[in-house]
Design an enzyme around this catalytic site. Sequence first.
Site, PDB file in Angstrom:
ATOM      1  N   ASP A   1       0.842  -1.206   0.000  1.00  0.00           N
ATOM      2  CA  ASP A   1       0.000   0.000   0.000  1.00  0.00           C
ATOM      3  C   ASP A   1       0.875   1.253   0.000  1.00  0.00           C
ATOM      4  OD1 ASP A   1      -1.942   2.006   0.596  1.00  0.00           O
ATOM      5  OD2 ASP A   1      -3.152   0.550   1.687  1.00  0.00           O
TER       6      ASP A   1
ATOM      7  N   HIS B   1      -0.559   4.504   0.047  1.00  0.00           N
ATOM      8  CA  HIS B   1      -1.288   5.658   0.576  1.00  0.00           C
ATOM      9  C   HIS B   1      -0.666   6.120   1.893  1.00  0.00           C
ATOM     10  CE1 HIS B   1      -4.153   3.629  -2.107  1.00  0.00           C
ATOM     11  NE2 HIS B   1      -4.563   4.849  -2.392  1.00  0.00           N
TER      12      HIS B   1
ATOM     13  N   SER C   1      -5.250  -4.365   1.984  1.00  0.00           N
ATOM     14  CA  SER C   1      -4.431  -3.963   3.143  1.00  0.00           C
ATOM     15  C   SER C   1      -5.044  -4.442   4.453  1.00  0.00           C
ATOM     16  CB  SER C   1      -4.269  -2.447   3.185  1.00  0.00           C
ATOM     17  OG  SER C   1      -3.627  -2.009   2.020  1.00  0.00           O
TER      18      SER C   1
HETATM   19 CO1  B1M Z   1      -5.827   5.350  -4.130  1.00  0.00          CO
HETATM   20  N1  B1M Z   1      -7.364   4.248  -3.720  1.00  0.00           N
HETATM   21  N2  B1M Z   1      -5.090   3.955  -5.262  1.00  0.00           N
HETATM   22  N3  B1M Z   1      -4.418   6.617  -4.532  1.00  0.00           N
HETATM   23  N4  B1M Z   1      -6.856   6.648  -3.252  1.00  0.00           N
HETATM   24  C1  B1M Z   1      -8.302   4.738  -2.713  1.00  0.00           C
HETATM   25  C2  B1M Z   1      -7.954   4.234  -1.316  1.00  0.00           C
HETATM   26  C3  B1M Z   1      -9.674   4.147  -3.260  1.00  0.00           C
HETATM   27  C4  B1M Z   1     -10.737   3.926  -2.165  1.00  0.00           C
HETATM   28  C5  B1M Z   1     -10.205   5.070  -4.363  1.00  0.00           C
HETATM   29  C6  B1M Z   1     -11.466   4.558  -5.018  1.00  0.00           C
HETATM   30  O1  B1M Z   1     -11.431   3.704  -5.847  1.00  0.00           O
HETATM   31  N5  B1M Z   1     -12.595   5.070  -4.659  1.00  0.00           N
HETATM   32  C7  B1M Z   1      -9.197   2.811  -3.936  1.00  0.00           C
HETATM   33  C8  B1M Z   1      -9.174   1.556  -3.041  1.00  0.00           C
HETATM   34  C9  B1M Z   1     -10.229   0.567  -3.433  1.00  0.00           C
HETATM   35  C10 B1M Z   1     -10.110  -0.722  -2.708  1.00  0.00           C
HETATM   36  O2  B1M Z   1      -9.131  -1.205  -2.234  1.00  0.00           O
HETATM   37  N6  B1M Z   1     -11.245  -1.340  -2.649  1.00  0.00           N
HETATM   38  C11 B1M Z   1      -7.810   3.199  -4.411  1.00  0.00           C
HETATM   39  C12 B1M Z   1      -7.104   2.527  -5.441  1.00  0.00           C
HETATM   40  C13 B1M Z   1      -7.858   1.449  -6.168  1.00  0.00           C
HETATM   41  C14 B1M Z   1      -5.768   2.855  -5.778  1.00  0.00           C
HETATM   42  C15 B1M Z   1      -4.866   2.154  -6.817  1.00  0.00           C
HETATM   43  C16 B1M Z   1      -4.948   0.625  -6.850  1.00  0.00           C
HETATM   44  C17 B1M Z   1      -5.181   2.776  -8.182  1.00  0.00           C
HETATM   45  C18 B1M Z   1      -4.435   2.198  -9.356  1.00  0.00           C
HETATM   46  O3  B1M Z   1      -3.228   2.231  -9.403  1.00  0.00           O
HETATM   47  N7  B1M Z   1      -5.194   1.679 -10.267  1.00  0.00           N
HETATM   48  C19 B1M Z   1      -3.476   2.639  -6.373  1.00  0.00           C
HETATM   49  C20 B1M Z   1      -2.912   1.715  -5.273  1.00  0.00           C
HETATM   50  C21 B1M Z   1      -1.453   1.709  -5.201  1.00  0.00           C
HETATM   51  C22 B1M Z   1      -0.980   0.925  -3.989  1.00  0.00           C
HETATM   52  O4  B1M Z   1      -1.244   1.302  -2.871  1.00  0.00           O
HETATM   53  N8  B1M Z   1      -0.331  -0.189  -4.227  1.00  0.00           N
HETATM   54  C23 B1M Z   1      -3.814   3.969  -5.770  1.00  0.00           C
HETATM   55  C24 B1M Z   1      -2.964   5.064  -5.777  1.00  0.00           C
HETATM   56  C25 B1M Z   1      -3.276   6.318  -5.251  1.00  0.00           C
HETATM   57  C26 B1M Z   1      -2.408   7.562  -5.448  1.00  0.00           C
HETATM   58  C27 B1M Z   1      -0.919   7.251  -5.414  1.00  0.00           C
HETATM   59  C28 B1M Z   1      -2.768   8.191  -6.758  1.00  0.00           C
HETATM   60  C29 B1M Z   1      -2.941   8.473  -4.264  1.00  0.00           C
HETATM   61  C30 B1M Z   1      -2.158   8.294  -2.949  1.00  0.00           C
HETATM   62  C31 B1M Z   1      -1.080   9.321  -2.750  1.00  0.00           C
HETATM   63  C32 B1M Z   1      -0.486   9.237  -1.366  1.00  0.00           C
HETATM   64  O5  B1M Z   1      -1.082   8.814  -0.396  1.00  0.00           O
HETATM   65  N9  B1M Z   1       0.752   9.654  -1.284  1.00  0.00           N
HETATM   66  C33 B1M Z   1      -4.341   7.881  -4.031  1.00  0.00           C
HETATM   67  C34 B1M Z   1      -5.369   8.571  -3.327  1.00  0.00           C
HETATM   68  C35 B1M Z   1      -5.097  10.002  -2.964  1.00  0.00           C
HETATM   69  C36 B1M Z   1      -6.603   7.935  -2.985  1.00  0.00           C
HETATM   70  C37 B1M Z   1      -7.868   8.560  -2.340  1.00  0.00           C
HETATM   71  C38 B1M Z   1      -8.583   9.331  -3.438  1.00  0.00           C
HETATM   72  C39 B1M Z   1      -7.653   9.465  -1.137  1.00  0.00           C
HETATM   73  C40 B1M Z   1      -6.830   8.882  -0.006  1.00  0.00           C
HETATM   74  C41 B1M Z   1      -6.405   9.959   0.971  1.00  0.00           C
HETATM   75  O6  B1M Z   1      -5.271  10.404   0.960  1.00  0.00           O
HETATM   76  N10 B1M Z   1      -7.335  10.450   1.793  1.00  0.00           N
HETATM   77  C42 B1M Z   1      -8.641   7.257  -1.883  1.00  0.00           C
HETATM   78  C43 B1M Z   1     -10.138   7.438  -1.839  1.00  0.00           C
HETATM   79  C44 B1M Z   1     -10.644   7.679  -0.436  1.00  0.00           C
HETATM   80  O7  B1M Z   1     -10.035   7.312   0.558  1.00  0.00           O
HETATM   81  N11 B1M Z   1     -11.790   8.258  -0.355  1.00  0.00           N
HETATM   82  C45 B1M Z   1      -8.021   6.206  -2.716  1.00  0.00           C
HETATM   83  C46 B1M Z   1      -7.073  11.501   2.764  1.00  0.00           C
HETATM   84  C47 B1M Z   1      -6.487  10.879   4.050  1.00  0.00           C
HETATM   85  C48 B1M Z   1      -6.213  11.956   5.090  1.00  0.00           C
HETATM   86  O8  B1M Z   1      -7.427   9.965   4.546  1.00  0.00           O
HETATM   87  O9  B1M Z   1      -5.768   8.036   4.477  1.00  0.00           O
HETATM   88  O10 B1M Z   1      -8.249   7.627   4.920  1.00  0.00           O
HETATM   89  P1  B1M Z   1      -7.049   8.485   5.042  1.00  0.00           P
HETATM   90  O11 B1M Z   1      -6.749   8.717   6.600  1.00  0.00           O
HETATM   91  C49 B1M Z   1      -7.767   9.058   7.512  1.00  0.00           C
HETATM   92  C50 B1M Z   1      -8.345   7.858   8.254  1.00  0.00           C
HETATM   93  O12 B1M Z   1      -8.472   6.712   7.444  1.00  0.00           O
HETATM   94  C51 B1M Z   1      -7.453   7.687   9.431  1.00  0.00           C
HETATM   95  O13 B1M Z   1      -7.045   9.020   9.742  1.00  0.00           O
HETATM   96  C52 B1M Z   1      -7.108   9.876   8.595  1.00  0.00           C
HETATM   97  C53 B1M Z   1      -7.941  11.091   8.911  1.00  0.00           C
HETATM   98  O14 B1M Z   1      -7.529  11.764  10.052  1.00  0.00           O
HETATM   99  N12 B1M Z   1      -6.250   6.870   9.372  1.00  0.00           N
HETATM  100  C54 B1M Z   1      -5.659   6.429  10.525  1.00  0.00           C
HETATM  101  C55 B1M Z   1      -5.513   6.441   8.337  1.00  0.00           C
HETATM  102  N13 B1M Z   1      -4.480   5.720   8.766  1.00  0.00           N
HETATM  103  C56 B1M Z   1      -4.532   5.698  10.115  1.00  0.00           C
HETATM  104  C57 B1M Z   1      -3.691   5.090  11.051  1.00  0.00           C
HETATM  105  C58 B1M Z   1      -4.015   5.244  12.396  1.00  0.00           C
HETATM  106  C59 B1M Z   1      -5.123   5.978  12.791  1.00  0.00           C
HETATM  107  C60 B1M Z   1      -5.965   6.578  11.861  1.00  0.00           C
HETATM  108  O15 B1M Z   1      -3.265   4.731  13.384  1.00  0.00           O
HETATM  109  C61 B1M Z   1      -2.056   4.103  13.079  1.00  0.00           C
END
Ligand code: B1M
Length: 215
Positions: free
Chosen positions: A100, A102, A153
């Site tokens: 992963d 992200h 993940s």
């Molecule tokens: Co990706 N991505 N992405 N992506 N991406 C998602 C996760 C996805 C849901 C989008 C979608 O399809 N709707 C989807 C996953 C689907 C699934 O698994 N069922 C997805 C996909 C499919 C992919 C790729 C496979 C796409 C591809 O290549 N075809 C690929 C995967 C690559 C890989 O990981 N091997 C990929 C790639 C990417 C980018 C690189 C383009 C980019 C990431 C850049 C980066 O992080 N440096 C990206 C992004 C930006 C997203 C979305 C749009 C936004 C994620 C984000 O940063 N959110 C995402 C859609 C979504 O989540 N709505 C998506 C903002 C962030 C602050 O929130 O990380 O959730 P988040 O953290 C939150 C809480 O979750 C929590 O606290 C935070 C808030 O305070 N939290 C914790 C998180 N970790 C925590 C740990 C803790 C406590 C709380 O304690 C340890």
Amino acid sequence: LPLLERLPEYIIEGTKEGLKEDIEEALSEGMAPLDIINGPLMSGMATVGELFNDNQLIVAEVLQSAEAMKAAVSQLEPLMTSSGDKSVKGKMVLATVKGDVHDIGKNLVDIILSNNGYEVVDLGIKVTPQTLIETVRKENPTIIGLSGLLVKSAQQMVITAQDLKEAGIDTPIIVGGAALTRKFTGNKIAPEYDGPVVYAKDAMNGLDLVNQLHD
Ligand code: B1M
């Protein structure tokens, strides 16, 4: 557009032009840094996720959105309020799990814990259980933090918990990320581990849980 509608647009459009100034405006209007992130910026990111899901955005565009989000977070980072308590309460080894990339959520956890009395050893993204085990042995943390956004993940966290357990580690684990739920954590990860495993819905909730574990 009014400010609160402009801010999510930067994330949706993946542009930084004017973002800095608008964040300054939000701050000058009295918004707290974390509220700017959790409110308008996160709502923009949620839209990006939806558009991506509907094939209306490609990965390169989502990457631009991530860049804009990261720029906003680094602008706000120095302003995040610290608890004022300078004593070190504990140490976290933090990682995005194997497979992963992200890291925006993980980085927020790092910022918030670092500003609230915790030492954080951030191992970055795609961290294998082996690297985690080696680092835990070396750093002897009081807590392990795992982040993961992909559905696969969630499964990787189960494997990671099993590997840590096999290595004789029972340091409390906190997990977070979009693909996880409290139920999954309780039913699938926790039974595979000897120490406590807790789920955080966001970074602030993570801080609360980490504080509780250290009380
Ligand atoms: Co990706 N991505 N992405 N992506 N991406 C998602 C996760 C996805 C849901 C989008 C979608 O399809 N709707 C989807 C996953 C689907 C699934 O698994 N069922 C997805 C996909 C499919 C992919 C790729 C496979 C796409 C591809 O290549 N075809 C690929 C995967 C690559 C890989 O990981 N091997 C990929 C790639 C990417 C980018 C690189 C383009 C980019 C990431 C850049 C980066 O992080 N440096 C990206 C992004 C930006 C997203 C979305 C749009 C936004 C994620 C984000 O940063 N959110 C995402 C859609 C979504 O989540 N709505 C998506 C903002 C962030 C602050 O929130 O990380 O959730 P988040 O953290 C939150 C809480 O979750 C929590 O606290 C935070 C808030 O305070 N939290 C914790 C998180 N970790 C925590 C740990 C803790 C406590 C709380 O304690 C340890």
